[in-house]
Design a protein around this motif. Structure first.
Motif, short mmCIF file in Angstrom:
data_model
loop_
_atom_site.label_atom_id
_atom_site.label_comp_id
_atom_site.label_asym_id
_atom_site.label_seq_id
_atom_site.Cartn_x
_atom_site.Cartn_y
_atom_site.Cartn_z
N ARG A 57 0.82 -1.32 0.02
CA ARG A 57 -0.02 -0.03 -0.15
C ARG A 57 0.93 1.34 0.07
N GLU A 58 1.99 1.45 0.74
CA GLU A 58 2.76 2.44 1.03
C GLU A 58 4.03 2.60 -0.21
N ILE A 59 4.35 1.52 -0.59
CA ILE A 59 5.79 1.55 -1.59
C ILE A 59 5.26 0.95 -2.84
N VAL A 60 4.64 -0.13 -2.88
CA VAL A 60 4.70 -0.65 -4.40
C VAL A 60 3.84 0.06 -5.29
N LEU A 61 2.71 0.34 -4.75
CA LEU A 61 1.27 0.73 -5.60
C LEU A 61 1.72 2.27 -5.87
N PRO A 62 2.20 2.95 -4.87
CA PRO A 62 2.41 4.64 -5.09
C PRO A 62 3.59 4.56 -6.13
N GLY A 63 4.64 3.51 -6.30
CA GLY A 63 5.89 3.80 -6.81
C GLY A 63 5.45 3.28 -8.40
N ALA A 64 4.60 2.53 -8.51
CA ALA A 64 4.09 1.79 -9.88
C ALA A 64 3.08 2.74 -10.42
N LEU A 65 2.42 3.65 -9.67
CA LEU A 65 1.16 4.43 -10.14
C LEU A 65 1.27 5.17 -11.36
N PRO A 66 2.38 5.70 -11.60
CA PRO A 66 2.51 6.38 -13.08
C PRO A 66 2.38 5.44 -14.29
N SER A 67 3.09 4.22 -14.10
CA SER A 67 2.91 3.36 -15.05
C SER A 67 1.50 2.85 -15.19
N ILE A 68 0.73 2.68 -14.13
CA ILE A 68 -0.59 1.99 -13.80
C ILE A 68 -1.61 3.15 -14.83
N VAL A 69 -1.28 4.51 -14.42
CA VAL A 69 -2.10 5.33 -15.04
C VAL A 69 -1.93 5.41 -16.65
N THR A 70 -0.56 5.25 -16.94
CA THR A 70 -0.38 5.17 -18.55
C THR A 70 -1.14 3.98 -19.02
N GLY A 71 -1.08 2.82 -18.35
CA GLY A 71 -1.89 1.74 -18.78
C GLY A 71 -3.29 1.92 -18.71
N LEU A 72 -3.98 2.85 -17.70
CA LEU A 72 -5.21 3.06 -17.84
C LEU A 72 -5.50 3.86 -18.95
N ARG A 73 -5.04 4.75 -19.36
CA ARG A 73 -5.12 5.74 -20.58
C ARG A 73 -5.13 4.74 -21.95
N LEU A 74 -4.10 3.92 -22.10
CA LEU A 74 -3.98 3.09 -23.27
C LEU A 74 -5.35 2.18 -23.09
N GLY A 75 -5.37 1.75 -22.08
CA GLY A 75 -6.88 0.69 -21.80
C GLY A 75 -8.09 1.54 -22.32
N MET A 76 -8.15 2.78 -21.70
CA MET A 76 -9.47 3.28 -22.20
C MET A 76 -9.41 3.36 -23.77
#
Length: 258
Positions: free
Chosen positions: A168-187
């Protein structure tokens, strides 16, 4: 004064002017022919007529609901699957080969199988939008987690952090920029797949309207459908980007690329 917005508006206007010229003069360059391409003036008239149609609300509502339902399911499943694969080599060995095998299959190839699997047309369309968004979200989540500095995880564990706290505190915040990019591509992929599914199996929706216009030889209406798909896709991507910036106050991309 920041002139970038003016430059962007001017580039769009220039493209419209060029489109008007080649379509109104029926330019035929042999390898490409604009003889049957409707001019922007014809598209503007068709857009006004479409907006006054009693079916316009049903087209918009069905397409938006289908995209966001399939995209929402893909977001939940894709992020969870990406985190599991990125954090566990054993899960990666089990799941990743299947993902990489299914990922290159185009949306149109899924349609016959989706029709066989789901008892309703709506279910098959939702599945197509889901499958289109799933793979970009999964792969970008995996990439974001794998790119995370392992020293951050080790440091947190040395301070007594438990597994869920690290996630919750390290992995997800650190990966969030890539996740957001994936969400934009997924949309974007969801809108692309929705149009394909509605062309074949829909009764309402922007994709169905576009394909119906082609069958009825209403050429300006084809462009109307295309433009609305582009606008909805752009707005959806912008909303996800805004949400990502709100979730990541510490992260700002370079001004030279935005």
């Amino acid at each position: 004064m920041n002139r970038r917005p003016l430059v962007r508006v001017a580039s769009v206007l220039a493209a419209i002017v060029l489109w008007q010229i080649v379509s109104s003069r029926h330019v035929d360059a042999r390898f490409i022919n604009f003889g049957n391409v409707p001019a922007p003036t014809d598209v503007a008239q068709a857009t006004w007529a479409f907006l006054q149609s009693p079916k316009v609300f049903h087209h918009f509502k069905n397409s938006i609901l289908r995209v966001f339902t399939g995209f929402g399911l893909a977001t939940v499943i894709g992020i969870a699957l990406g985190v599991a694969v990125g954090r566990s080599k054993r899960i990666a060995d089990i799941v990743l080969p299947t993902i990489e095998t299914l990922r290159p299959i185009p949306a149109v190839a899924w349609i016959p199988l989706a029709i066989l699997m789901f008892p309703t047309t709506e279910g098959s369309i939702l599945f197509i939008t889901f499958i289109g968004a799933l793979f970009p979200i999964v792969l970008n989540t995996i990439h974001g987690i794998e790119a995370l500095d392992p020293r951050l995880v080790l440091a947190s564990r040395s301070l007594g952090a438990k597994t869920w706290s690290v996630l919750r505190e390290i992995v997800l915040p650190g990966a969030l920029p890539s996740i957001v990019t994936g969400l934009r591509l997924g949309m974007g992929a969801s809108w692309l797949c929705l149009v394909t599914a509605e062309m074949i199996a829909g009764q309402y929706g922007i994709g169905y309207y576009t394909w119906e216009s082609y069958n009825l030889q209403r050429y300006p209406d084809i462009v109307v459908g295309m433009l609305f798909i582009g606008v909805f896709g752009m707005v959806s991507s912008a909303l996800i980007n805004r949400l990502g910036m709100w979730l990541m106050p510490w992260y700002r991309p370079s001004e030279g690329t935005t």
